[in-house]
Scaffold this motif. Structure first.
Motif, mmCIF file in Angstrom:
data_model
loop_
_atom_site.group_PDB
_atom_site.id
_atom_site.type_symbol
_atom_site.label_atom_id
_atom_site.label_comp_id
_atom_site.label_asym_id
_atom_site.label_seq_id
_atom_site.Cartn_x
_atom_site.Cartn_y
_atom_site.Cartn_z
ATOM 1 N N ASP A 72 0.483 -1.279 0.244
ATOM 2 C CA ASP A 72 -0.236 -0.166 0.379
ATOM 3 C C ASP A 72 0.758 1.139 -0.421
ATOM 4 N N SER A 73 0.629 2.145 -1.366
ATOM 5 C CA SER A 73 1.375 3.714 -1.142
ATOM 6 C C SER A 73 0.590 4.690 0.164
ATOM 7 N N ARG A 74 -0.019 4.576 0.053
ATOM 8 C CA ARG A 74 -0.503 5.573 1.127
ATOM 9 C C ARG A 74 -0.086 6.502 1.623
ATOM 10 N N PRO A 75 0.102 7.376 1.340
ATOM 11 C CA PRO A 75 1.001 8.482 2.715
ATOM 12 C C PRO A 75 0.476 8.145 3.977
ATOM 13 N N VAL A 76 1.809 8.057 4.753
ATOM 14 C CA VAL A 76 0.630 8.027 5.917
ATOM 15 C C VAL A 76 1.586 8.978 6.839
ATOM 16 N N VAL A 77 1.503 9.987 8.417
ATOM 17 C CA VAL A 77 2.030 10.635 8.671
ATOM 18 C C VAL A 77 1.739 10.192 9.938
ATOM 19 N N LEU A 78 3.613 9.893 10.938
ATOM 20 C CA LEU A 78 2.900 10.476 12.310
ATOM 21 C C LEU A 78 3.414 11.022 13.408
ATOM 22 N N TYR A 79 2.923 11.616 14.424
ATOM 23 C CA TYR A 79 2.361 12.776 14.838
ATOM 24 C C TYR A 79 2.737 11.711 16.080
ATOM 25 N N TRP A 80 4.428 12.036 17.193
ATOM 26 C CA TRP A 80 4.163 11.628 18.724
ATOM 27 C C TRP A 80 4.802 12.604 19.550
ATOM 28 N N GLY A 81 3.521 13.191 20.148
ATOM 29 C CA GLY A 81 4.770 13.543 21.332
ATOM 30 C C GLY A 81 4.612 12.928 22.476
ATOM 31 N N ALA A 82 5.513 14.041 23.205
ATOM 32 C CA ALA A 82 6.322 13.737 24.594
ATOM 33 C C ALA A 82 6.744 14.714 25.246
ATOM 34 N N LEU B 154 12.567 14.871 24.754
ATOM 35 C CA LEU B 154 12.908 14.223 23.845
ATOM 36 C C LEU B 154 13.476 12.426 24.113
ATOM 37 N N ALA B 155 14.117 12.355 25.599
ATOM 38 C CA ALA B 155 14.184 11.203 26.054
ATOM 39 C C ALA B 155 13.033 10.059 26.080
ATOM 40 N N ASP B 156 11.966 11.248 25.808
ATOM 41 C CA ASP B 156 10.697 10.552 26.040
ATOM 42 C C ASP B 156 10.576 9.384 24.666
ATOM 43 N N LEU B 157 10.727 10.485 23.959
ATOM 44 C CA LEU B 157 10.251 9.632 22.070
ATOM 45 C C LEU B 157 11.554 8.156 22.434
ATOM 46 N N TYR B 158 11.591 7.624 22.430
ATOM 47 C CA TYR B 158 12.198 6.574 22.917
ATOM 48 C C TYR B 158 12.655 5.727 21.391
ATOM 49 N N MET B 159 11.771 6.232 20.195
ATOM 50 C CA MET B 159 12.200 4.984 18.928
ATOM 51 C C MET B 159 11.856 6.327 18.201
ATOM 52 N N HIS B 160 13.162 7.267 18.296
ATOM 53 C CA HIS B 160 13.309 8.719 17.794
ATOM 54 C C HIS B 160 14.397 8.097 16.338
ATOM 55 N N GLU B 161 15.812 7.626 16.643
ATOM 56 C CA GLU B 161 15.904 7.676 15.435
ATOM 57 C C GLU B 161 15.615 6.272 14.747
ATOM 58 N N GLN B 162 15.293 5.593 15.187
ATOM 59 C CA GLN B 162 14.388 4.649 14.162
ATOM 60 C C GLN B 162 13.294 5.291 12.940
ATOM 61 N N LEU B 163 12.978 6.070 14.122
ATOM 62 C CA LEU B 163 11.925 6.563 13.174
ATOM 63 C C LEU B 163 12.341 7.429 11.904
ATOM 64 N N SER C 240 5.914 9.894 6.786
ATOM 65 C CA SER C 240 6.816 11.212 7.840
ATOM 66 C C SER C 240 6.416 10.639 8.326
ATOM 67 N N TYR C 241 7.379 11.486 9.582
ATOM 68 C CA TYR C 241 7.898 11.400 11.209
ATOM 69 C C TYR C 241 7.799 12.662 11.680
ATOM 70 N N ARG C 242 6.404 13.386 12.881
ATOM 71 C CA ARG C 242 6.999 14.721 12.708
ATOM 72 C C ARG C 242 6.857 14.508 14.525
ATOM 73 N N PRO C 243 7.860 14.857 15.029
ATOM 74 C CA PRO C 243 7.776 14.656 16.710
ATOM 75 C C PRO C 243 7.465 15.675 17.259
ATOM 76 N N VAL C 244 6.842 16.030 18.453
ATOM 77 C CA VAL C 244 6.810 17.240 18.907
ATOM 78 C C VAL C 244 6.632 17.376 20.657
ATOM 79 N N LEU C 245 7.217 18.219 21.166
ATOM 80 C CA LEU C 245 8.345 18.048 22.237
ATOM 81 C C LEU C 245 7.121 19.213 22.940
ATOM 82 N N GLU C 246 7.174 18.867 24.695
ATOM 83 C CA GLU C 246 6.428 20.091 25.251
ATOM 84 C C GLU C 246 7.652 20.725 26.037
ATOM 85 N N SER C 247 8.910 20.222 26.216
ATOM 86 C CA SER C 247 10.205 21.233 26.567
ATOM 87 C C SER C 247 10.932 20.216 25.942
#
Length: 233
Positions: A130-140, A143-152, A163-170
């Motif tokens: 399936d070639s449909r676009p997929v976007v992941l927003y991961w909030g924490a 940065l240390a709480d994004l425990y698979m950041h580098e893999q993503l 597309s991976y779009r991480p979001v941090l409160e601090s």
């Protein structure tokens, strides 16, 4: 739904308080990406956790368990696993699973360990044709709480439709992603186009409630919003 006895295969600390738990079920578990299981602690004490592994790995079950100090709900499950080396589960459960038959692109929205729900769906989608676009927003929070950041980030480089779009409160001063709340970041990017997507959400009930209310106000049909927490709020 099946009742299965599971042997503990491994526990790995992903952050100071989040653990990857791998289980070996007494029989292969057939499930859809995005479903969950319940750990049976007692006849009237069953505790749900999203299945983070892919359906193809039916002889291996992966969970991401956040067991912060004072969180007896998850802490007691971890204690049972460490002391007894096995647990009983009920699975599969949940109706907010991956819709492979849909023609719409996907947005995955996760807060904290709600990522485990989106991780199963993401793996399943990227492993398919399936070639449909997929976007992941991961909030924490940090940065240390994004425990698979580098893999993503690596997956994003490998898959043109992801597309991976991480979001941090601090965030740190050199943060390249979005700051603030994860659903605000998503709305900032897609508020006018929400109706074009299937949106899968997992996190604290408070977050899911806000997502439901705000996203439907901005035109997302409720039948295109998936999250098992929606059945309880």
């Amino acid at each position: 739904m099946s009742v299965l006895r599971c042997q503990l295969t491994s526990i790995k600390a992903l952050t100071q308080h989040v653990y990857r738990v791998e289980l070996s079920p007494s029989a292969p578990l057939v499930f859809h990406a995005g479903q969950y299981l319940q750990v049976v602690m007692g006849e009237n004490d069953k505790r749900p956790f999203s299945i983070a592994s892919m359906p193809a790995e039916h002889s291996r079950i992966e969970l991401h368990i956040g067991a912060e100090p004072g969180n007896t709900y998850a802490g007691e499950v971890m204690q049972t696993l460490q002391q007894q080396g096995e647990i009983t589960i009920e699975a599969p459960l949940g109706v907010a699973h991956y819709r492979a038959e849909s023609q719409r692109p996907l947005i995955l929205l996760a807060g904290g360990t709600g990522f485990s729900y989106t991780w199963s769906i993401l793996q399943q989608h990227l492993a398919s044709t399936d070639s449909r676009p997929v976007v992941l927003y991961w909030g924490a929070r940090e940065l240390a709480d994004l425990y698979m950041h580098e893999q993503l980030l690596q997956l994003q480089r490998l898959h043109e439709n992801f597309s991976y779009r991480p979001v941090l409160e601090s965030p740190p001063s050199d943060w390249q992603g979005s700051p603030g709340l994860v659903h605000h970041a998503l709305l900032g990017d897609f508020k006018a186009q929400l109706a074009q997507f299937d949106v899968y959400v997992a996190g604290r009930f408070e977050m899911v409630r806000v997502v439901r209310d705000e996203f439907t106000q901005h035109g997302l049909p409720i039948e295109q919003l998936y999250g098992d927490a929606l059945s309880f709020i």
